[in-house]
Design a protein around this motif. Sequence first.
Motif, PDB file in Angstrom:
ATOM      1  N   TRP A  10      28.119  30.326  -5.021  1.00  0.00           N
ATOM      2  CA  TRP A  10      27.266  30.336  -6.207  1.00  0.00           C
ATOM      3  C   TRP A  10      25.966  31.097  -5.968  1.00  0.00           C
ATOM      4  CZ3 TRP A  10      28.276  28.499 -11.125  1.00  0.00           C
ATOM      5  CH2 TRP A  10      29.433  27.732 -11.287  1.00  0.00           C
ATOM      6  N   ASP A  11      25.513  31.128  -4.714  1.00  0.00           N
ATOM      7  CA  ASP A  11      24.224  31.792  -4.412  1.00  0.00           C
ATOM      8  C   ASP A  11      24.186  33.229  -4.913  1.00  0.00           C
ATOM      9  OD1 ASP A  11      23.335  29.510  -3.190  1.00  0.00           O
ATOM     10  OD2 ASP A  11      23.835  30.155  -1.161  1.00  0.00           O
ATOM     11  N   ARG A  57      23.657  22.794 -10.505  1.00  0.00           N
ATOM     12  CA  ARG A  57      23.739  22.986  -9.054  1.00  0.00           C
ATOM     13  C   ARG A  57      22.520  22.382  -8.356  1.00  0.00           C
ATOM     14  NH1 ARG A  57      22.374  27.027  -5.208  1.00  0.00           N
ATOM     15  NH2 ARG A  57      23.932  27.227  -3.555  1.00  0.00           N
ATOM     16  N   SER A  58      21.347  22.521  -8.960  1.00  0.00           N
ATOM     17  CA  SER A  58      20.142  21.941  -8.360  1.00  0.00           C
ATOM     18  C   SER A  58      20.227  20.422  -8.315  1.00  0.00           C
ATOM     19  CB  SER A  58      18.905  22.372  -9.157  1.00  0.00           C
ATOM     20  OG  SER A  58      18.723  23.770  -9.095  1.00  0.00           O
ATOM     21  N   HIS A  64      23.084  18.653  -8.238  1.00  0.00           N
ATOM     22  CA  HIS A  64      24.225  18.188  -7.433  1.00  0.00           C
ATOM     23  C   HIS A  64      24.635  19.269  -6.426  1.00  0.00           C
ATOM     24  CE1 HIS A  64      24.721  14.981 -10.454  1.00  0.00           C
ATOM     25  NE2 HIS A  64      24.574  15.920 -11.351  1.00  0.00           N
ATOM     26  N   PRO A  65      23.758  19.638  -5.507  1.00  0.00           N
ATOM     27  CA  PRO A  65      24.036  20.796  -4.632  1.00  0.00           C
ATOM     28  C   PRO A  65      25.269  20.624  -3.754  1.00  0.00           C
ATOM     29  CG  PRO A  65      22.131  19.549  -3.855  1.00  0.00           C
ATOM     30  CD  PRO A  65      22.458  19.022  -5.216  1.00  0.00           C
ATOM     31  N   TYR A  91      28.131  19.537  -4.385  1.00  0.00           N
ATOM     32  CA  TYR A  91      29.405  19.791  -5.050  1.00  0.00           C
ATOM     33  C   TYR A  91      29.700  21.274  -5.218  1.00  0.00           C
ATOM     34  CZ  TYR A  91      29.072  14.856  -6.476  1.00  0.00           C
ATOM     35  OH  TYR A  91      28.963  13.492  -6.488  1.00  0.00           O
ATOM     36  N   PHE A  92      28.700  22.118  -5.020  1.00  0.00           N
ATOM     37  CA  PHE A  92      28.833  23.537  -5.357  1.00  0.00           C
ATOM     38  C   PHE A  92      28.985  24.389  -4.100  1.00  0.00           C
ATOM     39  CE2 PHE A  92      27.296  21.704  -9.166  1.00  0.00           C
ATOM     40  CZ  PHE A  92      27.671  22.538 -10.202  1.00  0.00           C
ATOM     41  N   HIS A  93      30.031  25.206  -4.103  1.00  0.00           N
ATOM     42  CA  HIS A  93      30.309  26.100  -2.979  1.00  0.00           C
ATOM     43  C   HIS A  93      29.160  27.100  -2.818  1.00  0.00           C
ATOM     44  CE1 HIS A  93      32.379  29.232  -0.667  1.00  0.00           C
ATOM     45  NE2 HIS A  93      33.264  28.314  -0.337  1.00  0.00           N
ATOM     46  N   TRP A 104      24.314  26.286 -15.263  1.00  0.00           N
ATOM     47  CA  TRP A 104      24.872  26.150 -13.917  1.00  0.00           C
ATOM     48  C   TRP A 104      23.767  26.006 -12.865  1.00  0.00           C
ATOM     49  CZ3 TRP A 104      29.386  24.368 -13.728  1.00  0.00           C
ATOM     50  CH2 TRP A 104      30.388  24.774 -14.613  1.00  0.00           C
ATOM     51  N   SER A 105      22.655  26.682 -13.049  1.00  0.00           N
ATOM     52  CA  SER A 105      21.544  26.559 -12.096  1.00  0.00           C
ATOM     53  C   SER A 105      21.008  25.133 -12.066  1.00  0.00           C
ATOM     54  CB  SER A 105      20.416  27.535 -12.459  1.00  0.00           C
ATOM     55  OG  SER A 105      20.822  28.870 -12.349  1.00  0.00           O
TER      56      SER A 105
END
Length: 389
Positions: free
Chosen positions: A385-386, A374-375, A377-378, A380-382, A370-371
Amino acid sequence: MTVERVPSLDDIAGGAWDDVADPRDMFQSRAWLRALEQSGEAPVTYLIARRPGHPRILGALPLYDSLPSRGDFLYWPELHFQDLLHAAGPPGGRLGLLAGSRAGFSTRLIVDRALPAATRTEVLRALRDAACAVAVERGLPYTFFLFLDASAWRDLAPVAGGGDHHRLASVAQTELELPGADFEDYLATLPRNTRTSVRREVGLFTRTCATETVPLREAVTTVAPMIVNVRAKHGMAYSVDAVTRRLAAYSSALGDAAATALLCRVRGRVVGAGVLCRWHDRLYVTDFGRLDDDGAPDPFVYFNATIYEPVKHAYAMGLSSVVTGAGAELGKARRGSAVLPLMHVAWAAAGDRPDRRIDTAPAETRRKHWSELRSAHPRYFHPVWDELL
């Protein structure tokens, strides 16, 4: 705080349940849980938290026995906690208790949202302790809470004990908020290249496929084997009986107007289907099925049955969002859905053995997956996630 064990929702007044359940969450509703109970898929015990002498429900937790032979990958704990269960060696193949509504994805907690945060924690701790007591009585090593959304995990984290385990799920929830008033307004929110691709996918589909929306009750025997086929191609164990019971529960809970099947036909033959469930202002796409025939035409049936046609239906019904479910997250995100994290939690019934070695590699692999995604395709990710990554 007192916690009562109740064997059936028939023993709980509908008004009392509705006061605590989130009205926007179909899978917390008395109608859904009652239909699931009647399906006989798994024995259930409801834990009900109240203040002594007060009738109002402060929180509730359905508990189901989990057996490895049920063939429903959504609620098959060994797929998510294989390391724990291998070490625990549960007797007789019984894996543990499942907490929650056994519904699909994005499980949320049934707790009075009007309570202050400290009181919600008190309620959840009481429910957790009661669930562990049930597991101990039944000789089960864990209580599993699968597919919690980030909000539920945030509420549950303060009551997690030292022997508990939590990890990101290998799939994420996707939800699409509907802008404007029609399908063209939805298209306008997409990047130009994506918008062009979507128009092409919709055009090819409509030239090749005819669609029909029917009450789910009428299509269960057609759709269930197709859903099993799709899951099998992805290496997921599923049984036609398990799917049939769940689809029948949708139909029973929602009725013919709100539980429907979108059938995609090529030359009269059904080649694909989506299961659509309307609840208040949301449309849930709960399942997708495909004909077990490699020679069948596939003019973008998946994205039309799970996104484009549901979006059109939702606009026609004046709904606010489409819950596009889990799996194929990037494909759905490129078409407008937000990607939201899900968590699995295992509550140890009587504490872990300190000498036991737990393989943490699967959990770390998921986090890395997931990391990296997310990196790459930032957008797309709410942001939620942080706090999990």
